[in-house]
Design a protein around this motif. Structure first.
Motif, mmCIF file in Angstrom:
data_model
loop_
_atom_site.group_PDB
_atom_site.id
_atom_site.type_symbol
_atom_site.label_atom_id
_atom_site.label_comp_id
_atom_site.label_asym_id
_atom_site.label_seq_id
_atom_site.Cartn_x
_atom_site.Cartn_y
_atom_site.Cartn_z
ATOM 1 N N SER A 173 35.532 41.640 32.774
ATOM 2 C CA SER A 173 34.655 42.502 33.576
ATOM 3 C C SER A 173 35.210 42.497 34.988
ATOM 4 O O SER A 173 35.488 41.431 35.562
ATOM 5 C CB SER A 173 33.228 41.946 33.540
ATOM 6 O OG SER A 173 32.717 41.865 34.849
ATOM 7 N N GLU A 174 35.423 43.706 35.536
ATOM 8 C CA GLU A 174 36.057 43.802 36.857
ATOM 9 C C GLU A 174 35.224 43.208 37.971
ATOM 10 O O GLU A 174 35.731 42.645 38.929
ATOM 11 C CB GLU A 174 36.288 45.279 37.205
ATOM 12 C CG GLU A 174 37.585 45.813 36.691
ATOM 13 C CD GLU A 174 37.637 47.310 36.824
ATOM 14 O OE1 GLU A 174 37.094 47.842 37.821
ATOM 15 O OE2 GLU A 174 38.209 47.948 35.932
ATOM 16 N N LYS A 175 33.905 43.369 37.856
ATOM 17 C CA LYS A 175 32.984 43.054 38.963
ATOM 18 C C LYS A 175 33.266 41.687 39.598
ATOM 19 O O LYS A 175 33.395 41.565 40.814
ATOM 20 C CB LYS A 175 31.552 43.095 38.404
ATOM 21 C CG LYS A 175 30.477 43.041 39.443
ATOM 22 C CD LYS A 175 29.910 44.447 39.694
ATOM 23 C CE LYS A 175 29.077 44.468 40.937
ATOM 24 N NZ LYS A 175 29.639 45.330 41.970
ATOM 25 N N ALA A 176 33.385 40.650 38.728
ATOM 26 C CA ALA A 176 33.529 39.286 39.250
ATOM 27 C C ALA A 176 34.869 39.070 39.952
ATOM 28 O O ALA A 176 35.035 38.092 40.678
ATOM 29 C CB ALA A 176 33.382 38.297 38.099
ATOM 30 N N PHE A 177 35.816 39.980 39.716
ATOM 31 C CA PHE A 177 37.158 39.773 40.275
ATOM 32 C C PHE A 177 37.513 40.816 41.333
ATOM 33 O O PHE A 177 38.655 40.891 41.764
ATOM 34 C CB PHE A 177 38.188 39.766 39.130
ATOM 35 C CG PHE A 177 38.017 38.578 38.216
ATOM 36 C CD1 PHE A 177 38.555 37.344 38.563
ATOM 37 C CD2 PHE A 177 37.277 38.680 37.049
ATOM 38 C CE1 PHE A 177 38.380 36.238 37.748
ATOM 39 C CE2 PHE A 177 37.095 37.586 36.223
ATOM 40 C CZ PHE A 177 37.645 36.354 36.572
ATOM 41 N N GLU A 178 36.521 41.609 41.717
ATOM 42 C CA GLU A 178 36.784 42.660 42.706
ATOM 43 C C GLU A 178 36.901 42.108 44.117
ATOM 44 O O GLU A 178 36.359 41.034 44.435
ATOM 45 C CB GLU A 178 35.604 43.651 42.702
ATOM 46 C CG GLU A 178 35.714 44.725 41.659
ATOM 47 C CD GLU A 178 34.418 45.524 41.571
ATOM 48 O OE1 GLU A 178 34.335 46.359 40.662
ATOM 49 O OE2 GLU A 178 33.510 45.306 42.402
ATOM 50 N N LEU A 179 37.543 42.896 44.985
ATOM 51 C CA LEU A 179 37.549 42.600 46.416
ATOM 52 C C LEU A 179 36.124 42.359 46.870
ATOM 53 O O LEU A 179 35.218 43.086 46.477
ATOM 54 C CB LEU A 179 38.056 43.834 47.179
ATOM 55 C CG LEU A 179 39.557 43.999 47.322
ATOM 56 C CD1 LEU A 179 39.867 45.360 47.922
ATOM 57 C CD2 LEU A 179 40.115 42.894 48.187
ATOM 58 N N GLY A 180 35.925 41.350 47.690
ATOM 59 C CA GLY A 180 34.575 41.053 48.180
ATOM 60 C C GLY A 180 33.879 40.032 47.293
ATOM 61 O O GLY A 180 33.174 39.161 47.798
ATOM 62 N N ASN A 181 34.097 40.094 45.962
ATOM 63 C CA ASN A 181 33.471 39.120 45.052
ATOM 64 C C ASN A 181 34.415 37.975 44.698
ATOM 65 O O ASN A 181 33.969 36.944 44.195
ATOM 66 C CB ASN A 181 33.047 39.797 43.743
ATOM 67 C CG ASN A 181 31.944 40.799 43.979
ATOM 68 O OD1 ASN A 181 31.215 40.706 44.959
ATOM 69 N ND2 ASN A 181 31.828 41.779 43.084
ATOM 70 N N PHE A 182 35.682 38.190 44.909
ATOM 71 C CA PHE A 182 36.692 37.211 44.481
ATOM 72 C C PHE A 182 37.635 36.981 45.655
ATOM 73 O O PHE A 182 38.239 37.934 46.155
ATOM 74 C CB PHE A 182 37.444 37.786 43.273
ATOM 75 C CG PHE A 182 38.325 36.811 42.538
ATOM 76 C CD1 PHE A 182 37.813 35.653 41.981
ATOM 77 C CD2 PHE A 182 39.681 37.079 42.386
ATOM 78 C CE1 PHE A 182 38.631 34.769 41.274
ATOM 79 C CE2 PHE A 182 40.506 36.210 41.676
ATOM 80 C CZ PHE A 182 39.983 35.056 41.124
ATOM 81 N N PRO A 183 37.758 35.724 46.121
ATOM 82 C CA PRO A 183 38.668 35.483 47.252
ATOM 83 C C PRO A 183 40.113 35.378 46.764
ATOM 84 O O PRO A 183 40.359 35.079 45.596
ATOM 85 C CB PRO A 183 38.189 34.110 47.761
ATOM 86 C CG PRO A 183 37.673 33.417 46.530
ATOM 87 C CD PRO A 183 37.104 34.503 45.629
ATOM 88 N N VAL A 184 41.059 35.609 47.653
ATOM 89 C CA VAL A 184 42.432 35.202 47.364
ATOM 90 C C VAL A 184 42.357 33.694 47.130
ATOM 91 O O VAL A 184 41.680 32.990 47.884
ATOM 92 C CB VAL A 184 43.349 35.490 48.575
ATOM 93 C CG1 VAL A 184 44.743 34.914 48.345
ATOM 94 C CG2 VAL A 184 43.406 36.989 48.852
ATOM 95 N N ASN A 185 42.992 33.184 46.082
ATOM 96 C CA ASN A 185 42.920 31.736 45.844
ATOM 97 C C ASN A 185 44.305 31.180 45.594
ATOM 98 O O ASN A 185 45.026 31.630 44.716
ATOM 99 C CB ASN A 185 41.944 31.407 44.704
ATOM 100 C CG ASN A 185 42.185 32.239 43.468
ATOM 101 O OD1 ASN A 185 42.779 31.784 42.505
ATOM 102 N ND2 ASN A 185 41.754 33.503 43.497
ATOM 103 N N PHE A 186 44.669 30.204 46.427
ATOM 104 C CA PHE A 186 45.988 29.571 46.375
ATOM 105 C C PHE A 186 45.787 28.123 45.940
ATOM 106 O O PHE A 186 44.972 27.406 46.536
ATOM 107 C CB PHE A 186 46.642 29.639 47.762
ATOM 108 C CG PHE A 186 47.939 28.887 47.846
ATOM 109 C CD1 PHE A 186 49.128 29.487 47.459
ATOM 110 C CD2 PHE A 186 47.984 27.573 48.304
ATOM 111 C CE1 PHE A 186 50.341 28.792 47.519
ATOM 112 C CE2 PHE A 186 49.182 26.875 48.367
ATOM 113 C CZ PHE A 186 50.365 27.488 47.976
#
Ligand SMILES: Cc1cc2nc3c(=O)[nH]c(=O)nc-3n(C[C@H](O)[C@H](O)[C@H](O)COP(=O)(O)OP(=O)(O)OC[C@H]3O[C@@H](n4cnc5c(N)ncnc54)[C@H](O)[C@@H]3O)c2cc1C
Length: 383
Positions: free
Chosen positions: A229-242
């Motif tokens: 599902s895109e929602k949880a991984f969209e800009l704003g909902n998902f940070p860049v994660n390193f």
């Protein structure tokens, strides 16, 4: 023979930004590119680039990172184009590991809005992410993404608008010094300039003479994962994660394995996932573009442990290039023995700095002191 103040070999990230800056300052500039940027043959393709200012690679980068942010925003205002979006950036690693220590040191030095989080706090706020309890995180609140293809198009348009001559599908084959002038031999003709900037990315290796031995072009497999599902991984909902993961968390050839994922951009988009270290050397003229089943399996294993909802999703893969230096720091400045031939090699983390590098290189080329101390990046340094 056509003569210019400055000739730029390569109109990707650094070349386009420097062409714009020099032309805006009134220099006569010609830029040449072997292809037609943006394109997928160098280091700048793939929809997104992370931009952050709490620079885990060292506090020395922070002043330039702050200035770069300001200049991207200025370019957006100048052109009415949206190039930078905030979505937050998480650095995840051992509480006393180099990544988190570097992040926190830079965040405090630069007074950059941030939070230190436990693994449990990360899992609660972003259930998509599953760091183990041994890990901790630093959140840079305003950090986000740049759109690299649009950024380069914008920089090139602005360069031309300011008077730079840009030529595409014209490769620089070699260059030579004649008195205090530089001659550049392309696939079409010979040009003469007061200065030369070698901004050919990974292909700088063959243009830099002996200094080229210090550059290691790396092949970077990039994986596009279709989320359930895109929602949880969209800009704003998902940070860049390193992620900087120690050996007890993941198999690695080095003390830490470094991987990251970036949010979905636009509808029908994918999460972008890649490794940042343990990369293989490549011939930048003909990198192997085939991504092996083992490389995909390694990414699935990372996802299974740390971003589990993505573990069994469809993955498409692609290849990009890093221009690695022996110490992972930029190589920026005049070539040893020359005062009018310059280069920049960005060691796999330079996109975010493009506009400030344009300023710094324009200063160096004009013989003025840059606003930042870039001596640690000098091509003459011993590493
Ligand atoms: C997968 C991946 C992810 C990355 N993620 C990030 C990130 O999140 N944040 C970040 O800040 N950085 C990131 N980077 C690093 C960043 O993208 C690079 O450091 C930066 O794009 C390098 O810019 P460049 O100008 O050196 O090379 P390029 O942008 O590749 O430009 C070089 C140009 O030179 C041209 N050229 C080559 N040879 C010749 C020749 N002989 N004559 C004329 N032209 C020539 C090429 O066609 C090309 O257009 C990433 C890189 C990769 C590969």
């Amino acid at each position: 023979m056509n003569a210019y103040d400055v000739i730029i070999a390569g109109l990707g990230t650094v070349g386009s930004a420097t062409a714009m800056e020099l032309a805006r300052r009134g220099h006569s500039v010609i830029g040449l590119d072997a292809f037609r940027p943006p394109h997928n043959r160098g280091s700048h393709h793939g929809q997104s680039r992370s931009i952050r200012r709490a620079y885990l690679e060292g506090t020395g980068y922070v002043p330039m990172a702050l200035r770069a942010w300001e200049l991207w925003r200025r370019l957006e205002r100048d052109t009415g184009t949206s190039l930078l979006v905030s979505t937050g950036n998480l650095t995840i690693g051992l509480p006393d590991g180099p990544a988190l220590k570097g992040f926190l040191g830079s965040a405090r030095t630069g007074n950059i809005p941030h939070h230190a989080l436990t693994a449990a706090e990360v899992r609660k706020r972003w259930p998509q992410l599953a760091p183990s309890d041994a890990l901790a995180a630093g959140l840079e609140v305003e950090a986000g993404l740049l759109f690299p293809e649009l950024s380069i198009t914008t920089l090139l348009n602005e360069s031309e608008r300011a008077g730079a001559v840009l030529r595409f599908d014209e490769r620089v084959e070699h260059w030579s010094k004649h008195g205090d002038r530089i001659r550049v031999h392309t696939t079409r003709e010979t040009l003469e300039g007061g200065s030369l900037l070698l901004a050919a990315g990974a292909r700088n290796k063959s243009l830099l003479g002996i200094l080229g031995d210090r550059l290691s072009p790396k092949r970077v497999p990039v994986h596009w994962v279709a989320p359930p599902s895109e929602k949880a991984f969209e800009l704003g909902n998902f940070p860049v994660n390193f992620w900087q993961l120690p050996a007890f968390e993941i198999e690695s050839n080095t003390q830490y394995a470094e991987l990251y994922s970036l949010p979905v951009i636009g509808s029908g988009g994918c999460v972008k996932v890649a490794a940042h270290n343990n990369l293989s050397d490549c011939d930048p003229e003909a990198p192997v573009r085939f991504v092996t089943p083992e490389e995909v399996a390694d990414i699935r294993s990372f996802l299974g442990n740390f971003i589990p909802t993505l573990a069994n999703c469809t993955i498409d893969s692609d290849v990009c290039l890093y221009t690695q230096t022996p110490d992972g720091e930029f190589l920026l400045g005049a070539l040893p023995g020359y005062d009018n031939v310059f280069t920049a090699a960005l060691a796999g983390h330079g996109f975010k700095f493009a506009p400030v590098l344009g300023e710094v290189l324009a200063d160096l080329i004009a013989g003025t002191e840059p606003a930042f101390d870039v001596s640690r990046f000098s091509p003459a340094r011993t590493v």
